[in-house]
Design a protein around this motif. Structure first.
Motif, mmCIF file in Angstrom:
data_model
loop_
_atom_site.group_PDB
_atom_site.id
_atom_site.type_symbol
_atom_site.label_atom_id
_atom_site.label_comp_id
_atom_site.label_asym_id
_atom_site.label_seq_id
_atom_site.Cartn_x
_atom_site.Cartn_y
_atom_site.Cartn_z
ATOM 1 N N ASP A 246 -19.484 55.069 -37.314
ATOM 2 C CA ASP A 246 -20.517 54.382 -36.518
ATOM 3 C C ASP A 246 -20.296 54.547 -35.014
ATOM 4 O OD1 ASP A 246 -21.739 53.229 -38.901
ATOM 5 O OD2 ASP A 246 -19.999 51.904 -38.950
ATOM 6 N N ALA A 247 -19.950 55.766 -34.603
ATOM 7 C CA ALA A 247 -19.643 56.020 -33.201
ATOM 8 C C ALA A 247 -20.832 55.765 -32.286
ATOM 9 C CB ALA A 247 -19.155 57.463 -33.036
ATOM 10 N N PHE A 248 -22.032 55.839 -32.851
ATOM 11 C CA PHE A 248 -23.234 55.672 -32.025
ATOM 12 C C PHE A 248 -24.085 54.502 -32.526
ATOM 13 C CE2 PHE A 248 -21.833 60.069 -32.092
ATOM 14 C CZ PHE A 248 -21.666 60.313 -30.733
ATOM 15 N N LEU A 251 -27.931 52.953 -31.584
ATOM 16 C CA LEU A 251 -28.834 53.983 -31.041
ATOM 17 C C LEU A 251 -29.760 54.505 -32.134
ATOM 18 C CD1 LEU A 251 -26.317 55.955 -28.774
ATOM 19 C CD2 LEU A 251 -27.812 54.038 -28.167
ATOM 20 N N GLY A 252 -30.435 53.611 -32.789
ATOM 21 C CA GLY A 252 -31.288 53.991 -33.918
ATOM 22 C C GLY A 252 -32.467 54.858 -33.551
ATOM 23 N N LYS A 253 -32.867 54.861 -32.264
ATOM 24 C CA LYS A 253 -34.007 55.666 -31.834
ATOM 25 C C LYS A 253 -33.589 56.980 -31.187
ATOM 26 C CE LYS A 253 -37.181 51.788 -31.130
ATOM 27 N NZ LYS A 253 -38.092 51.100 -30.171
ATOM 28 N N LEU A 254 -32.301 57.295 -31.251
ATOM 29 C CA LEU A 254 -31.807 58.509 -30.619
ATOM 30 C C LEU A 254 -32.400 59.745 -31.287
ATOM 31 C CD1 LEU A 254 -29.796 59.038 -28.285
ATOM 32 C CD2 LEU A 254 -28.091 59.610 -30.029
ATOM 33 N N SER A 255 -32.901 60.659 -30.466
ATOM 34 C CA SER A 255 -33.523 61.879 -30.961
ATOM 35 C C SER A 255 -32.701 63.120 -30.637
ATOM 36 C CB SER A 255 -34.936 62.019 -30.374
ATOM 37 O OG SER A 255 -35.550 63.204 -30.797
ATOM 38 N N ASN A 269 -16.341 60.559 -41.873
ATOM 39 C CA ASN A 269 -17.505 60.873 -42.705
ATOM 40 C C ASN A 269 -18.753 60.107 -42.293
ATOM 41 O OD1 ASN A 269 -16.129 62.724 -44.217
ATOM 42 N ND2 ASN A 269 -15.762 61.360 -45.954
ATOM 43 N N ASN A 270 -18.575 58.937 -41.678
ATOM 44 C CA ASN A 270 -19.713 58.111 -41.277
ATOM 45 C C ASN A 270 -19.899 58.069 -39.760
ATOM 46 O OD1 ASN A 270 -20.377 57.248 -43.973
ATOM 47 N ND2 ASN A 270 -18.584 55.907 -43.895
ATOM 48 N N ALA A 271 -19.453 59.121 -39.090
ATOM 49 C CA ALA A 271 -19.534 59.155 -37.626
ATOM 50 C C ALA A 271 -20.976 59.073 -37.139
ATOM 51 C CB ALA A 271 -18.870 60.419 -37.101
ATOM 52 N N PHE A 272 -21.893 59.703 -37.880
ATOM 53 C CA PHE A 272 -23.292 59.739 -37.453
ATOM 54 C C PHE A 272 -24.171 58.734 -38.200
ATOM 55 C CE2 PHE A 272 -21.890 64.253 -36.755
ATOM 56 C CZ PHE A 272 -21.812 64.149 -35.374
ATOM 57 N N ARG A 273 -23.553 57.823 -38.875
ATOM 58 C CA ARG A 273 -24.323 56.839 -39.634
ATOM 59 C C ARG A 273 -25.193 56.005 -38.692
ATOM 60 N NH1 ARG A 273 -20.882 53.276 -43.630
ATOM 61 N NH2 ARG A 273 -19.968 52.611 -41.638
ATOM 62 N N GLY A 274 -26.424 55.809 -39.101
ATOM 63 C CA GLY A 274 -27.353 55.018 -38.303
ATOM 64 C C GLY A 274 -28.287 55.847 -37.439
ATOM 65 N N LEU A 275 -27.985 57.137 -37.283
ATOM 66 C CA LEU A 275 -28.843 58.008 -36.457
ATOM 67 C C LEU A 275 -29.943 58.620 -37.326
ATOM 68 C CD1 LEU A 275 -26.152 59.817 -34.258
ATOM 69 C CD2 LEU A 275 -27.471 57.745 -33.753
ATOM 70 N N THR A 276 -30.750 57.769 -37.884
ATOM 71 C CA THR A 276 -31.764 58.223 -38.841
ATOM 72 C C THR A 276 -32.904 58.995 -38.196
ATOM 73 O OG1 THR A 276 -32.853 56.069 -38.618
ATOM 74 C CG2 THR A 276 -31.282 56.326 -40.421
ATOM 75 N N GLY A 277 -33.057 58.901 -36.886
ATOM 76 C CA GLY A 277 -34.153 59.594 -36.221
ATOM 77 C C GLY A 277 -33.721 60.806 -35.430
ATOM 78 N N LEU A 278 -32.450 61.208 -35.549
ATOM 79 C CA LEU A 278 -31.945 62.322 -34.749
ATOM 80 C C LEU A 278 -32.633 63.629 -35.124
ATOM 81 C CD1 LEU A 278 -29.751 62.525 -32.518
ATOM 82 C CD2 LEU A 278 -28.269 63.560 -34.247
ATOM 83 N N ARG A 279 -33.099 64.349 -34.101
ATOM 84 C CA ARG A 279 -33.797 65.622 -34.313
ATOM 85 C C ARG A 279 -32.974 66.830 -33.864
ATOM 86 N NH1 ARG A 279 -36.968 62.215 -36.084
ATOM 87 N NH2 ARG A 279 -39.241 62.370 -36.135
ATOM 88 N N SER A 280 -32.132 66.643 -32.848
ATOM 89 C CA SER A 280 -31.376 67.760 -32.289
ATOM 90 C C SER A 280 -29.918 67.358 -32.070
ATOM 91 C CB SER A 280 -32.005 68.211 -30.961
ATOM 92 O OG SER A 280 -31.240 69.239 -30.349
ATOM 93 N N SER A 297 -24.715 65.157 -43.421
ATOM 94 C CA SER A 297 -25.653 64.767 -44.476
ATOM 95 C C SER A 297 -26.384 63.463 -44.165
ATOM 96 C CB SER A 297 -24.919 64.636 -45.812
ATOM 97 O OG SER A 297 -23.959 63.587 -45.758
ATOM 98 N N HIS A 298 -25.889 62.674 -43.192
ATOM 99 C CA HIS A 298 -26.572 61.429 -42.796
ATOM 100 C C HIS A 298 -27.821 61.720 -41.960
ATOM 101 C CE1 HIS A 298 -23.489 58.570 -44.146
ATOM 102 N NE2 HIS A 298 -22.582 59.434 -43.710
ATOM 103 N N LEU A 299 -27.941 62.950 -41.472
ATOM 104 C CA LEU A 299 -29.007 63.283 -40.516
ATOM 105 C C LEU A 299 -30.153 63.986 -41.236
ATOM 106 C CD1 LEU A 299 -26.647 64.635 -37.698
ATOM 107 C CD2 LEU A 299 -27.468 62.282 -38.049
ATOM 108 N N SER A 300 -30.833 63.267 -42.091
ATOM 109 C CA SER A 300 -31.866 63.862 -42.942
ATOM 110 C C SER A 300 -33.069 64.386 -42.162
ATOM 111 C CB SER A 300 -32.333 62.847 -43.984
ATOM 112 O OG SER A 300 -32.860 61.684 -43.351
ATOM 113 N N ARG A 301 -33.285 63.910 -40.941
ATOM 114 C CA ARG A 301 -34.443 64.339 -40.159
ATOM 115 C C ARG A 301 -34.069 65.365 -39.089
ATOM 116 N NH1 ARG A 301 -37.982 59.086 -38.655
ATOM 117 N NH2 ARG A 301 -39.502 60.730 -38.253
#
Length: 536
Positions: A246-248, A251-255, A269-280, A297-301
């Motif tokens: 949960d390093a970020f 920041l749920g709206k981070l793109s 393994n969960n470093a990017f957890r919560g970044l569901t809207g990340l595009r780049s 794998s947490h970055l489905s978008r």
């Protein structure tokens, strides 16, 4: 008449250079109030000059119609006060200004100020107290070492603040709380090593934050909790080494997330957890030994991923599992990359753009490594170690662009298909490296004879192969038939030879006992009309 009007009237009747020198010396010796008392006397002793723009410092460009003043590389060491008080855009970059003084109070309509690349060491408190309309302030490339929560007091409308390339070392609590409309904050290329958890408190509208190229040893996760609207974060060129779970967080709206050159060698393994809207995501120039499949794998978008200049040796099967929306993948400059396995992109059917460039040890793309990507349109394979390409490696006919320069390509008949494809689809060219006779020649310019092909048309090659295969099959079938029925065949041949011998013997006896001449003579003697004999 108010002070601003008096100054502007003076601008139209006094010589700019003499006034500027007088103003500079006066500011060093007397305060602003005393200097204003001096203006009436100045008006009396200064000859009237009808020239337009006389209040504009020499070397500057002042436009009273657009309210823009441009003074670049003019060696100014103080802010000019003889400008039109209605100016809205003031550009003073690349000068020698050392401080922001009270001169700003004369320009209350400013919306844009650029003081970049000057010699600013400090900004006095309340220097911008009258700039309530200011929207952009650029203070980058100066020598500012500290700022506090009163430095920017009055900047209620500011949306962009650029403090890049200064000497800031820490960000205290509530530093930017008086700028509720701020949308972009650039703090890159400073010496920041400490950020208070509430340093960004009040920045509810902030969307872009640069913290790259500083002295941060860990991701300032605690300070992100108040940045719920943040869309773009740049924190590369720091010394993180690892990313915790949960390093970020927050920041749920981070793109957009830039972690390039961050020294990363390990990720939870969960470093990017919560970044569901990340595009780049940019992970270029780190120390990753393997592609972080589980973490990604947490970055489905996610749509764009750059992961070159890392230390992995293989792009393994399902390396990007879970990234079903990935459209662009860039692996450039990976010094140890040697192979891309089949199925590496099997979960990335939306890929449109793949860059595999400047990987000096990459010489193998397994058969079908790029097959099954129906949307792949652009493929960059330049500056690797490819000597040949397989026709089954990718769906070549679907490509719109292909870049293959700077590879040790061996141009022979095995690449005739690629030559035809390049000519047909007008793809980027491929240059030959070997043999020596064809070095640096474009593949598209080579004929089948140049490539050592026996037949010019691939269809002819296919026909020849088909005929050869058919002949082999036919002969094989005939041989098998003879072998299977060899006894019957042998008996049939014997019967044929015996019958032929018997017929030949009878014919021979007949010819000996009754020739044609004898038959004619006998017929004449007996008065019998001869019958024509037809030879068999």
């Amino acid at each position: 008449m108010d002070i601003n009007g008096l100054l502007y009237k003076n601008r139209r009747i006094c010589d700019s250079m003499s006034f500027h020198r007088l103003r500079s010396s006066a500011m060093r010796s007397i305060n602003l109030d005393k200097m204003l008392l001096f203006f009436p006397f100045l008006l009396l002793i200064t000859p009237i000059n009808g020239m337009s723009g006389v209040g504009c410092p020499m070397g500057c460009v002042c436009n009273d119609e657009t309210y823009v003043v441009l003074c670049e590389r003019n060696k100014l060491d103080v802010l000019p006060i003889t400008l039109n008080p209605a100016i809205q855009r003031l550009v003073l970059r690349n000068n020698k200004i050392k401080t922001v003084d009270a001169a700003f109070q004369f320009y209350k309509d400013l919306q844009y100020v650029d003081l970049s690349n000057n010699h600013l060491v400090n900004i006095p408190t309340k220097s911008f107290i009258y700039q309530e309309k200011l929207q952009e302030l650029h203070l980058n490339k100066n020598k500012l070492s500290s700022i506090n929560n009163k430095t920017f007091q009055g900047l209620k409308s500011l949306t962009v603040l650029n403090l890049r390339e200064n000497f800031l070392e820490e960000l205290p609590q509530g530093l930017f709380s008086i700028m509720p409309k701020l949308e972009e904050l650039n703090l890159g290329q400073n010496r920041i090593s400490k950020i208070d958890p509430l340093a960004f408190d009040g920045l509810t509208a902030l969307r872009v934050l640069y913290l790259d190229d500083n002295a941060l040893s860990s991701v300032p996760t605690s300070s992100f909790s108040v940045l719920g609207s943040l869309a773009e974060l740049h924190v590369g060129l720091n010394a993180f080494s690892s990313l915790p779970d949960d390093a970020f967080k927050g920041l749920g709206k981070l793109s957009v997330l830039d972690l390039s050159s961050a020294g990363l060698s390990n990720m939870s393994n969960n470093a990017f957890r919560g970044l569901t809207g990340l595009r780049s995501l940019n992970l270029v120039d780190n120390k990753l030994q393997r592609i972080p499949t589980a973490q990604l794998s947490h970055l489905s978008r996610l749509e764009e991923l750059s992961i070159g200049q890392n230390e992995f040796t293989t792009v393994e099967k399902n390396s990007f599992k879970g990234l079903s929306n990935l459209r662009k993948l860039d692996i450039t400059g990976a010094p140890n990359l040697q192979k891309v396995e089949k199925g590496a992109f099997s979960d990335n059917l939306n890929l449109e753009f793949i860059v595999l460039a400047s990987n000096k040890k990459l010489e193998e793309l397994e058969e079908g490594a790029l097959v099954g990507l129906p949307n792949l349109k652009h493929l960059v394979l330049k500056d690797n170690s490819f000597k040949a390409l397989s026709e089954s490696m990718v769906s070549w006919n679907e490509l719109r662009s292909l870049e293959m320069t700077d590879n040790p390509i061996v141009c022979d008949c095995h690449l005739l298909w690629l030559s035809n494809l390049i000519s047909m689809k007008n793809l980027s060219n491929v240059q030959c490296s070997m043999p020596l006779a064809l070095r640096e020649r474009p593949l598209r310019t080579l004929s089948p004879d140049d490539l050592g092909c026996s037949f010019r048309d691939p269809r002819q090659q296919a026909i020849l192969v088909t005929l050869c295969v058919s002949a082999v099959v036919l002969l094989g079938g005939l041989g098998l038939f003879l072998f299977r029925y060899r006894q019957r065949v042998r008996e049939a041949l014997k019967d044929y030879k015996w019958n032929k011998r018997a017929i030949s013997r009878k014919e021979h006896e007949y010819q000996k006992t009754f020739s044609d001449d004898d038959y004619i003579v006998r017929s004449a003697q007996q008065g019998i009309k001869p019958i024509p004999v037809t030879e068999l």
